[in-house]
Design a protein around this motif. Sequence first.
Motif, PDB file in Angstrom:
ATOM      1  N   ASP A 132      14.742   2.033  33.002  1.00 31.38           N
ATOM      2  CA  ASP A 132      14.947   0.647  32.132  1.00 31.38           C
ATOM      3  C   ASP A 132      13.048   0.759  31.491  1.00 31.38           C
ATOM      4  OD1 ASP A 132      17.174  -0.607  34.084  1.00 31.38           O
ATOM      5  OD2 ASP A 132      16.322  -1.107  35.040  1.00 31.38           O
ATOM      6  N   ALA A 133      12.356   1.213  31.733  1.00 27.39           N
ATOM      7  CA  ALA A 133      11.152   1.354  30.730  1.00 27.39           C
ATOM      8  C   ALA A 133      11.445   1.828  29.889  1.00 27.39           C
ATOM      9  CB  ALA A 133       9.969   1.503  31.939  1.00 27.39           C
ATOM     10  N   TYR A 134      11.727   2.906  29.753  1.00 29.01           N
ATOM     11  CA  TYR A 134      12.842   3.484  28.293  1.00 29.01           C
ATOM     12  C   TYR A 134      13.291   2.588  27.644  1.00 29.01           C
ATOM     13  CZ  TYR A 134       9.737   8.038  29.693  1.00 29.01           C
ATOM     14  OH  TYR A 134       8.924   8.935  29.691  1.00 29.01           O
ATOM     15  N   LEU A 135      14.153   2.334  28.308  1.00 29.36           N
ATOM     16  CA  LEU A 135      15.131   1.055  27.763  1.00 29.36           C
ATOM     17  C   LEU A 135      15.279  -0.591  26.824  1.00 29.36           C
ATOM     18  CD1 LEU A 135      17.980   2.050  29.825  1.00 29.36           C
ATOM     19  CD2 LEU A 135      17.860   2.787  27.707  1.00 29.36           C
ATOM     20  N   LEU A 136      13.795  -1.056  27.674  1.00 33.63           N
ATOM     21  CA  LEU A 136      13.149  -1.904  27.158  1.00 33.63           C
ATOM     22  C   LEU A 136      12.596  -1.463  25.907  1.00 33.63           C
ATOM     23  CD1 LEU A 136      13.151  -4.667  28.098  1.00 33.63           C
ATOM     24  CD2 LEU A 136      11.352  -4.146  30.032  1.00 33.63           C
ATOM     25  N   SER A 137      11.464  -1.055  26.234  1.00 28.37           N
ATOM     26  CA  SER A 137      10.503  -0.454  25.213  1.00 28.37           C
ATOM     27  C   SER A 137      11.484  -0.346  23.989  1.00 28.37           C
ATOM     28  CB  SER A 137       9.973   0.731  25.086  1.00 28.37           C
ATOM     29  OG  SER A 137      10.694   1.859  25.284  1.00 28.37           O
ATOM     30  N   THR A 138      12.453  -0.276  23.131  1.00 34.12           N
ATOM     31  CA  THR A 138      13.625   0.213  22.030  1.00 34.12           C
ATOM     32  C   THR A 138      13.460  -1.337  21.552  1.00 34.12           C
ATOM     33  OG1 THR A 138      15.817  -0.226  23.622  1.00 34.12           O
ATOM     34  CG2 THR A 138      14.686   1.672  22.901  1.00 34.12           C
ATOM     35  N   GLN A 139      13.440  -2.042  22.764  1.00 28.91           N
ATOM     36  CA  GLN A 139      13.476  -4.067  21.881  1.00 28.91           C
ATOM     37  C   GLN A 139      12.171  -3.662  21.217  1.00 28.91           C
ATOM     38  OE1 GLN A 139      16.049  -4.691  22.297  1.00 28.91           O
ATOM     39  NE2 GLN A 139      15.465  -6.417  22.684  1.00 28.91           N
TER      40      GLN A 139
END
Length: 385
Positions: free
Chosen positions: A268-275
């Motif tokens: 989730d951390a990697y995915l969240l960083s794309t924001q």
Amino acid sequence: GVQTWAGDIVDKTTTDRRIFLTVAAVITAISALMVMFVREGNTEHFLIFTSKIVEGIASSFIGPCLAALTLANFGPRDFDKVMASNILWGHIGSVVAAVLAGVMAYFLYPNIKYCFVVIGFSALIAVIFVSFVPEGDPLMGRGFQSSSATNDAAKPTQTAASYWEVFSDRKTSVLCVTGFFFHFANANVLLVLGELMGGDSEDGTVSQKAIPLIAGAIVLAQLTMSVATVIGDKLTQGGVGRKIIFLTGLASLPIRCALIIFWRDSGDAYLLSTQILDGIGGGLFGLMHPYIIADITYGTGRFNVVMGLSASCFGLGGTLSNLLGQFAVEAFGHVTSLLASLILSVIPLILFGTLMPETQGQRDTLSSNKAEQEGTPYENMPTLA
């Protein structure tokens, strides 16, 4: 189409634009609170559908009214600087609202409908502060020149350009089509991201884990938009053109889609960083949009109707994105939906990069011989709609 109609009304009205803004905010608050009257297990959605339709019509007036009041009070010379401040505080407000709504939804789960109370009360607070905004110069608020440029009796009355003239302008067309494809590619990405991060519970509803993740995605994007707005404004004041800044915002979307695909199983951390990329794209796009419209409509008297037209194109793109993007998720999976968004996101880059001329300085060119742009009140002068 409603936003175009709303912008036209805001342009031509002789009514104080603050009244439109107040009514729109009140309707938004009431609509948000309507969900409180929906009982669990209710299958009749007439109340919600009706309130959302009314809210959609009312909210169509908010953007044009805010832009018109800014132009009316500060004039074309200071419009960019003040509009950037307005947009920045809008992002900060979104962050606060998202945090409060996310906290309420998490701790009151599964009664997540109470998070809509935050939206309702935020809109009511806005009503209080509208009264502190001066009405400004009504005519300059629609993109006309101020009276100091035309107060000579020998000079002709200002006449609004025809709808065809402003709608068929190449710059208007390119901006509208660019914005349509950007939102067509972009809107569905957040939905897919939320599904990849949080997933659903066993009964198909949103899981409790997903709530803070989705709220965090929104907050991170809005915080980045705030930073992007400040940087974009500084670059503009330093003489950097609209085009390169706008293209930078557009370029963030294909990169974001590619990273989500690449990191879909990385946590989730990697995915969240794309924001962060969503914030860069949304921040620069949202900042340059009113700047460019003010540039290409200055002196036409059609500022708000073109704001509305472009917003309608953007909204149509976003609606189709959510609809078709979720169809793609259900039929082909998340990766296919994201690949489609990635491919579509290249279209606005090509369109804007090849067909849109630079508009910075266009207002200065048109008013170079006018003793104007201070945004001071002036006598009403007749205009032709």
